[in-house]
Motif scaffolding. Sequence first.
Motif, PDB file in Angstrom:
ATOM      1  N   TRP A  21       2.612   6.201  -7.384  1.00 55.91           N
ATOM      2  CA  TRP A  21       2.291   7.543  -7.203  1.00 55.91           C
ATOM      3  C   TRP A  21       0.557   7.468  -6.785  1.00 55.91           C
ATOM      4  O   TRP A  21      -0.070   6.939  -7.521  1.00 55.91           O
ATOM      5  CB  TRP A  21       2.430   8.339  -8.612  1.00 55.91           C
ATOM      6  CG  TRP A  21       1.681   9.642  -8.062  1.00 55.91           C
ATOM      7  CD1 TRP A  21       0.702  10.123  -9.003  1.00 55.91           C
ATOM      8  CD2 TRP A  21       2.363  10.796  -7.028  1.00 55.91           C
ATOM      9  NE1 TRP A  21       0.383  11.483  -8.349  1.00 55.91           N
ATOM     10  CE2 TRP A  21       1.132  11.993  -7.465  1.00 55.91           C
ATOM     11  CE3 TRP A  21       3.370  10.780  -6.437  1.00 55.91           C
ATOM     12  CZ2 TRP A  21       1.377  13.047  -6.626  1.00 55.91           C
ATOM     13  CZ3 TRP A  21       3.665  11.817  -5.630  1.00 55.91           C
ATOM     14  CH2 TRP A  21       2.455  13.054  -5.836  1.00 55.91           C
ATOM     15  N   PRO A  22       0.494   8.015  -5.458  1.00 55.40           N
ATOM     16  CA  PRO A  22      -0.864   7.746  -4.938  1.00 55.40           C
ATOM     17  C   PRO A  22      -2.007   8.192  -5.841  1.00 55.40           C
ATOM     18  O   PRO A  22      -2.930   7.867  -5.846  1.00 55.40           O
ATOM     19  CB  PRO A  22      -0.920   8.241  -3.635  1.00 55.40           C
ATOM     20  CG  PRO A  22       0.221   9.393  -3.543  1.00 55.40           C
ATOM     21  CD  PRO A  22       1.315   8.523  -4.503  1.00 55.40           C
ATOM     22  N   GLY A  23      -1.658   9.550  -6.307  1.00 54.96           N
ATOM     23  CA  GLY A  23      -2.793  10.075  -7.298  1.00 54.96           C
ATOM     24  C   GLY A  23      -3.036   9.115  -8.341  1.00 54.96           C
ATOM     25  O   GLY A  23      -4.034   9.407  -9.012  1.00 54.96           O
ATOM     26  N   ASP A  55       3.265  12.242  -1.894  1.00 58.36           N
ATOM     27  CA  ASP A  55       4.652  11.919  -2.374  1.00 58.36           C
ATOM     28  C   ASP A  55       4.526  10.369  -2.712  1.00 58.36           C
ATOM     29  O   ASP A  55       3.573   9.755  -2.389  1.00 58.36           O
ATOM     30  CB  ASP A  55       5.352  11.724  -1.273  1.00 58.36           C
ATOM     31  CG  ASP A  55       7.038  11.802  -1.215  1.00 58.36           C
ATOM     32  OD1 ASP A  55       7.455  11.694  -2.236  1.00 58.36           O
ATOM     33  OD2 ASP A  55       7.809  11.833  -0.278  1.00 58.36           O
ATOM     34  N   PHE A  56       5.417   9.734  -3.274  1.00 60.51           N
ATOM     35  CA  PHE A  56       5.510   8.377  -3.623  1.00 60.51           C
ATOM     36  C   PHE A  56       5.604   7.734  -2.377  1.00 60.51           C
ATOM     37  O   PHE A  56       6.212   8.072  -1.247  1.00 60.51           O
ATOM     38  CB  PHE A  56       6.759   8.101  -4.476  1.00 60.51           C
ATOM     39  CG  PHE A  56       6.706   8.428  -6.139  1.00 60.51           C
ATOM     40  CD1 PHE A  56       6.080   7.525  -6.955  1.00 60.51           C
ATOM     41  CD2 PHE A  56       6.849   9.906  -6.207  1.00 60.51           C
ATOM     42  CE1 PHE A  56       6.064   8.307  -8.197  1.00 60.51           C
ATOM     43  CE2 PHE A  56       6.927  10.296  -7.619  1.00 60.51           C
ATOM     44  CZ  PHE A  56       6.474   9.481  -8.641  1.00 60.51           C
ATOM     45  N   SER A  57       4.941   6.723  -2.381  1.00 57.60           N
ATOM     46  CA  SER A  57       4.853   5.700  -1.393  1.00 57.60           C
ATOM     47  C   SER A  57       5.349   4.159  -1.747  1.00 57.60           C
ATOM     48  O   SER A  57       5.138   3.935  -2.722  1.00 57.60           O
ATOM     49  CB  SER A  57       3.498   5.381  -0.618  1.00 57.60           C
ATOM     50  OG  SER A  57       2.665   5.209  -1.229  1.00 57.60           O
ATOM     51  N   ILE A  58       5.740   3.199  -0.909  1.00 60.55           N
ATOM     52  CA  ILE A  58       6.062   2.055  -1.126  1.00 60.55           C
ATOM     53  C   ILE A  58       4.844   1.137  -1.463  1.00 60.55           C
ATOM     54  O   ILE A  58       3.798   1.188  -1.076  1.00 60.55           O
ATOM     55  CB  ILE A  58       6.564   1.326   0.075  1.00 60.55           C
ATOM     56  CG1 ILE A  58       8.031   2.294   0.420  1.00 60.55           C
ATOM     57  CG2 ILE A  58       7.183  -0.083  -0.245  1.00 60.55           C
ATOM     58  CD1 ILE A  58       8.570   1.966   2.098  1.00 60.55           C
ATOM     59  N   HIS A  59       5.204   0.316  -2.603  1.00 56.55           N
ATOM     60  CA  HIS A  59       4.228  -0.683  -2.991  1.00 56.55           C
ATOM     61  C   HIS A  59       4.813  -1.947  -2.536  1.00 56.55           C
ATOM     62  O   HIS A  59       4.197  -2.873  -1.917  1.00 56.55           O
ATOM     63  CB  HIS A  59       3.880  -0.610  -4.532  1.00 56.55           C
ATOM     64  CG  HIS A  59       2.986  -1.964  -4.791  1.00 56.55           C
ATOM     65  ND1 HIS A  59       2.338  -1.817  -6.013  1.00 56.55           N
ATOM     66  CD2 HIS A  59       2.792  -3.082  -4.353  1.00 56.55           C
ATOM     67  CE1 HIS A  59       1.677  -3.010  -6.335  1.00 56.55           C
ATOM     68  NE2 HIS A  59       1.578  -3.639  -5.222  1.00 56.55           N
ATOM     69  N   GLY A  60       6.376  -2.383  -3.003  1.00 57.25           N
ATOM     70  CA  GLY A  60       6.794  -3.689  -2.440  1.00 57.25           C
ATOM     71  C   GLY A  60       8.207  -3.623  -2.634  1.00 57.25           C
ATOM     72  O   GLY A  60       8.931  -2.699  -3.437  1.00 57.25           O
ATOM     73  N   THR A  68       3.681   6.008   7.297  1.00 52.63           N
ATOM     74  CA  THR A  68       4.048   7.216   6.672  1.00 52.63           C
ATOM     75  C   THR A  68       4.480   6.828   5.387  1.00 52.63           C
ATOM     76  O   THR A  68       3.859   7.508   4.247  1.00 52.63           O
ATOM     77  CB  THR A  68       5.285   7.936   7.068  1.00 52.63           C
ATOM     78  OG1 THR A  68       4.895   8.347   8.569  1.00 52.63           O
ATOM     79  CG2 THR A  68       5.544   9.369   6.356  1.00 52.63           C
ATOM     80  N   HIS A  69       5.361   5.846   4.915  1.00 51.31           N
ATOM     81  CA  HIS A  69       5.838   5.668   3.665  1.00 51.31           C
ATOM     82  C   HIS A  69       5.391   4.307   3.132  1.00 51.31           C
ATOM     83  O   HIS A  69       5.697   4.179   1.834  1.00 51.31           O
ATOM     84  CB  HIS A  69       7.518   5.399   3.805  1.00 51.31           C
ATOM     85  CG  HIS A  69       8.056   6.654   4.324  1.00 51.31           C
ATOM     86  ND1 HIS A  69       8.004   7.664   3.453  1.00 51.31           N
ATOM     87  CD2 HIS A  69       8.749   7.185   5.462  1.00 51.31           C
ATOM     88  CE1 HIS A  69       8.720   8.500   3.994  1.00 51.31           C
ATOM     89  NE2 HIS A  69       9.210   8.349   5.347  1.00 51.31           N
ATOM     90  N   TRP A  70       4.615   3.689   3.653  1.00 56.21           N
ATOM     91  CA  TRP A  70       3.868   2.252   3.237  1.00 56.21           C
ATOM     92  C   TRP A  70       2.404   2.182   3.489  1.00 56.21           C
ATOM     93  O   TRP A  70       2.153   1.255   3.956  1.00 56.21           O
ATOM     94  CB  TRP A  70       4.475   0.914   3.622  1.00 56.21           C
ATOM     95  CG  TRP A  70       4.488  -0.133   2.657  1.00 56.21           C
ATOM     96  CD1 TRP A  70       3.483  -0.403   1.522  1.00 56.21           C
ATOM     97  CD2 TRP A  70       5.311  -1.210   2.504  1.00 56.21           C
ATOM     98  NE1 TRP A  70       3.798  -1.661   1.208  1.00 56.21           N
ATOM     99  CE2 TRP A  70       4.957  -2.042   1.685  1.00 56.21           C
ATOM    100  CE3 TRP A  70       6.673  -1.490   3.224  1.00 56.21           C
ATOM    101  CZ2 TRP A  70       5.453  -3.378   1.398  1.00 56.21           C
ATOM    102  CZ3 TRP A  70       7.312  -2.681   2.959  1.00 56.21           C
ATOM    103  CH2 TRP A  70       6.771  -3.634   2.000  1.00 56.21           C
ATOM    104  N   PRO A  71       1.715   3.305   3.069  1.00 52.89           N
ATOM    105  CA  PRO A  71       0.256   3.262   3.419  1.00 52.89           C
ATOM    106  C   PRO A  71      -0.309   2.491   2.598  1.00 52.89           C
ATOM    107  O   PRO A  71       0.017   2.117   1.290  1.00 52.89           O
ATOM    108  CB  PRO A  71      -0.199   4.733   3.310  1.00 52.89           C
ATOM    109  CG  PRO A  71       0.703   5.380   2.235  1.00 52.89           C
ATOM    110  CD  PRO A  71       2.152   4.684   2.460  1.00 52.89           C
ATOM    111  N   SER A  72      -1.596   1.719   2.897  1.00 54.05           N
ATOM    112  CA  SER A  72      -2.444   1.188   1.880  1.00 54.05           C
ATOM    113  C   SER A  72      -3.591   2.234   1.198  1.00 54.05           C
ATOM    114  O   SER A  72      -4.150   2.633   2.215  1.00 54.05           O
ATOM    115  CB  SER A  72      -2.842  -0.154   2.631  1.00 54.05           C
ATOM    116  OG  SER A  72      -4.264  -0.522   1.607  1.00 54.05           O
ATOM    117  N   LEU A  73      -3.621   2.251   0.072  1.00 57.73           N
ATOM    118  CA  LEU A  73      -4.894   3.289  -0.366  1.00 57.73           C
ATOM    119  C   LEU A  73      -6.069   1.908  -0.859  1.00 57.73           C
ATOM    120  O   LEU A  73      -6.668   2.769  -1.708  1.00 57.73           O
ATOM    121  CB  LEU A  73      -4.173   4.118  -1.705  1.00 57.73           C
ATOM    122  CG  LEU A  73      -3.293   5.124  -0.855  1.00 57.73           C
ATOM    123  CD1 LEU A  73      -2.403   5.828  -1.946  1.00 57.73           C
ATOM    124  CD2 LEU A  73      -4.282   6.005  -0.347  1.00 57.73           C
ATOM    125  N   ALA A  74      -6.007   0.729  -0.802  1.00 58.03           N
ATOM    126  CA  ALA A  74      -7.085   0.247  -1.214  1.00 58.03           C
ATOM    127  C   ALA A  74      -8.339   0.207  -0.335  1.00 58.03           C
ATOM    128  O   ALA A  74      -8.055   0.621   0.972  1.00 58.03           O
ATOM    129  CB  ALA A  74      -6.536  -1.467  -1.314  1.00 58.03           C
TER     130      ALA A  74
END
Length: 208
Positions: A17-19, A39-44, A78-84
Motif C-alpha cells: 500500500w503506497p500510503g 492502489d496497491f502496487s507490486i513489491h515483488g 503503472t503497477h510496479w512503481p518505485s517509491l524509494a
Amino acid sequence: ILIAAQGFDFFYFVQQWPGSFCDISSSCCYPVTGKPAPDFSIHGFWPNNNDGTYPFNCDLANAFNASKISDLNGGLTTHWPSLACPSSNGESFWQHEWLKHGTCSESILDEHAYFKAVLSLRGSIDILGALQKARIQPNNGMYSFTSINNALTNYLAHTPGIECNSAANGQNQLYQIYVCVATDATTLIDCPILPQSHCSSQLLFPSF
Ligand code: 5GP
Ligand code: 5GP
Ligand code: 5GP
C-alpha cells in the motif's frame, strides 16, 4: 561466481500500500512519472520454501536487461512503481527484484516470462477492490485485522499474509499483502507458511 539455481516450493506475490510506504519517518519519493494511483502496487514475486526459508541472489550473472521487457514497460510503470528515493522510472527496483528473487526461479521463468507472470497476477488480483467491497477504504480510518483478513480470504479463496508497519506517529497500519502462488506462477494456493505480520488487532488504512 555462479551460484547454482536452487529449488523452491512456492512464490509470495507481494503488493504494497503506497500510503504505508510513504508515511513512515524515512518517507518516499514519487516516480519521475508522478504520483502513482492510490492502489496497491507490486513489491515483488519471491520464491520461497515451505519452512519459511528462501533462496536469494541465485544467479547474479543473469543480469537484468531492461530491453528484454520493453513491451511490458507500460504495465510495469503503472503497477510496479518505485517509491524509494531518489525518484526513478522504476528500473532500479525491477533490477533489484530480478537479481535478488527473480533469478531464483530462472529455471522456470526467464526475465520476460517472470515480469509477464507478475503483471498477469496483478491484473487478476484486485486487493483494493476487494477491501472496498467490504467497506474498507484508505481513508485514514481504523479497521480490524479480522475484517481485512475475512474480506481478502473471501475474495482470494485463500488466506493471504497481511503485514503491517508503523506510521511516523507510531500507529500500526496495513502495509503489504502476500498472496501465495504455485510454482506454475499462476495458481493461487493456501500459503504453506505465512510471513511475519506485525499487525495489531486494529489497523490504520492511510490515504494516499
Ligand atoms: P533496503 O535496506 O533493502 O533498502 O530496505 C529494507 C526495507 O526497508 C524494505 O523492505 C522496505 O520495506 C524498507 N524501506 C526501504 N526504503 C524505504 C523508504 O524509502 N520508505 C519506506 N517506508 N520503507 C523503506
Ligand atoms: P524486511 O526485512 O523489510 O521484511 O524484508 C527485506 C527483504 O527481504 C524483502 O524485501 C525481501 O526481499 C526479503 N524477504 C523478507 N521476508 C521474506 C520472505 O518471507 N520470503 C522471501 N522470499 N523474501 C523475503
Ligand atoms: P526487498 O529487498 O526488500 O525485496 O526490496 C526492497 C528494496 O527495494 C530496498 O532496497 C528498497 O530501497 C528498494 N525499493 C525501491 N522502491 C521500492 C518500493 O517502492 N517499495 C519497497 N518496499 N522497496 C523499494
